[in-house]
Motif scaffolding. Structure first.
Motif, PDB file in Angstrom:
ATOM      1  N   PRO A 159      -0.607  -6.875  -3.908  1.00  0.00           N
ATOM      2  CA  PRO A 159       0.559  -6.520  -4.738  1.00  0.00           C
ATOM      3  C   PRO A 159       1.269  -5.259  -4.245  1.00  0.00           C
ATOM      4  O   PRO A 159       2.504  -5.207  -4.229  1.00  0.00           O
ATOM      5  CB  PRO A 159      -0.062  -6.318  -6.129  1.00  0.00           C
ATOM      6  N   ARG A 160       0.521  -4.261  -3.810  1.00  0.00           N
ATOM      7  CA  ARG A 160       1.158  -3.032  -3.331  1.00  0.00           C
ATOM      8  C   ARG A 160       1.895  -3.286  -2.026  1.00  0.00           C
ATOM      9  O   ARG A 160       2.981  -2.744  -1.799  1.00  0.00           O
ATOM     10  CB  ARG A 160       0.117  -1.921  -3.177  1.00  0.00           C
ATOM     11  N   GLU A 161       1.332  -4.106  -1.156  1.00  0.00           N
ATOM     12  CA  GLU A 161       2.009  -4.433   0.099  1.00  0.00           C
ATOM     13  C   GLU A 161       3.308  -5.200  -0.163  1.00  0.00           C
ATOM     14  O   GLU A 161       4.303  -4.998   0.525  1.00  0.00           O
ATOM     15  CB  GLU A 161       1.074  -5.241   1.002  1.00  0.00           C
ATOM     16  N   ARG A 162       3.310  -6.055  -1.172  1.00  0.00           N
ATOM     17  CA  ARG A 162       4.546  -6.758  -1.539  1.00  0.00           C
ATOM     18  C   ARG A 162       5.594  -5.762  -2.027  1.00  0.00           C
ATOM     19  O   ARG A 162       6.786  -5.895  -1.720  1.00  0.00           O
ATOM     20  CB  ARG A 162       4.261  -7.803  -2.620  1.00  0.00           C
ATOM     21  N   ASP A 163       5.147  -4.765  -2.807  1.00  0.00           N
ATOM     22  CA  ASP A 163       6.077  -3.735  -3.270  1.00  0.00           C
ATOM     23  C   ASP A 163       6.691  -2.992  -2.086  1.00  0.00           C
ATOM     24  O   ASP A 163       7.900  -2.733  -2.048  1.00  0.00           O
ATOM     25  CB  ASP A 163       5.358  -2.734  -4.185  1.00  0.00           C
ATOM     26  N   VAL A 164       5.849  -2.642  -1.112  1.00  0.00           N
ATOM     27  CA  VAL A 164       6.328  -1.915   0.061  1.00  0.00           C
ATOM     28  C   VAL A 164       7.296  -2.779   0.853  1.00  0.00           C
ATOM     29  O   VAL A 164       8.361  -2.306   1.296  1.00  0.00           O
ATOM     30  CB  VAL A 164       5.143  -1.476   0.945  1.00  0.00           C
ATOM     31  N   LEU A 165       6.976  -4.054   1.043  1.00  0.00           N
ATOM     32  CA  LEU A 165       7.856  -4.947   1.784  1.00  0.00           C
ATOM     33  C   LEU A 165       9.210  -5.066   1.097  1.00  0.00           C
ATOM     34  O   LEU A 165      10.254  -5.069   1.766  1.00  0.00           O
ATOM     35  CB  LEU A 165       7.221  -6.330   1.918  1.00  0.00           C
ATOM     36  N   GLU A 166       9.223  -5.142  -0.203  1.00  0.00           N
ATOM     37  CA  GLU A 166      10.492  -5.232  -0.931  1.00  0.00           C
ATOM     38  C   GLU A 166      11.341  -3.987  -0.702  1.00  0.00           C
ATOM     39  O   GLU A 166      12.559  -4.076  -0.499  1.00  0.00           O
ATOM     40  CB  GLU A 166      10.235  -5.404  -2.419  1.00  0.00           C
ATOM     41  N   LEU A 167      10.711  -2.816  -0.700  1.00  0.00           N
ATOM     42  CA  LEU A 167      11.456  -1.578  -0.490  1.00  0.00           C
ATOM     43  C   LEU A 167      11.916  -1.452   0.961  1.00  0.00           C
ATOM     44  O   LEU A 167      12.990  -0.913   1.230  1.00  0.00           O
ATOM     45  CB  LEU A 167      10.592  -0.381  -0.898  1.00  0.00           C
TER      46      LEU A 167
END
Length: 232
Positions: A159-167
């Motif tokens: 989930p955190r990696e998805r957040d980073v990818l979105e940013l």
């Protein structure tokens, strides 16, 4: 002192001379090891001289810069190519990035910004200016709905990696992402490296494109790509 080997590809003799004599010579760590007047020469000189960074014009006779970029990356995926052009047309930008270019700058860019970009690209990073990021966003907004099969690739991410990818897809730098998520910049760099490895992506450029291809991030309705909407 580590020196950077740069190849300049442009069909304009004066532009090549200007880049070599005025811009690149102002940084003693940069050596122009070859020049090319068209895409075919750029490909040939890349094999022969193995530059750290290729400054690639788009519009050139015979083989253009996008075709040359695609041929170079197909044979040498780690090659670092910085597109430098007078045109900020959607087709040129998107074509160059999907061909495998690591960055895109306009020729009116200030010399110090170009030099910084060369160092950034040589260090293995990518360079996406806000205007180029908007171009990618707008282009992806006009594409068909995301392919579910492609979206399943994102299941490899935490989930955190998805957040980073979105940013990353929003064009934020590592420092800006760190501020947004209240973590250290070094933590963001680690997340980005893991994202690229898990998804078999070569750099942030490909990460931005994938984020929109999969629907992880997309323009908010009615904004013309100026704001982003998080996928739920």
């Amino acid at each position: 002192m580590t020196r950077l080997r740069v190849l300049v590809a442009d069909d304009d003799d004066l532009m090549r001379a200007g880049l070599k004599a005025v811009v690149l010579s102002s940084d003693e760590t940069i050596d122009v090891v070859a020049e090319a007047a068209d895409g075919r020469e750029a490909v040939s000189h890349t094999w022969a001289r193995k530059p750290d960074v290729v400054l690639m014009d788009v519009r050139m006779p015979g083989m253009d810069g996008i075709a040359a970029t695609r041929e170079i990356i197909a044979a040498a995926p780690d090659a670092r190519i910085l597109i430098l052009t007078t045109f900020e047309d959607d087709d040129y930008v998107f074509g160059a990035l999907t061909a495998g270019a690591s960055g895109f700058l306009l020729k009116r860019t200030q010399p110090e910004q170009l030099i910084a970009a060369i160092h950034t690209i040589a260090a293995g990073e990518s360079l996406l200016s806000p205007s180029v990021t908007r171009t990618v966003i707008n282009r992806m907004a006009s594409q068909p709905p995301p392919d579910p099969a492609a979206s399943r690739r994102l299941r490899l991410l935490t989930p955190r990696e998805r957040d980073v990818l979105e940013l990353v897809a929003r064009g934020l730098s590592n420092a800006e992402i760190a501020g947004s998520l209240f973590v250290e910049e070094s933590t963001v760099k680690t997340h980005v490296k893991r994202i690229l490895a898990k998804l078999s992506l070569r750099d942030r450029v490909q990460a931005v494109i994938l984020a929109y291809e999969t629907g992880l991030a997309r323009p908010a309705p009615g904004t013309g790509g100026q704001h982003l909407q998080r996928r739920t």
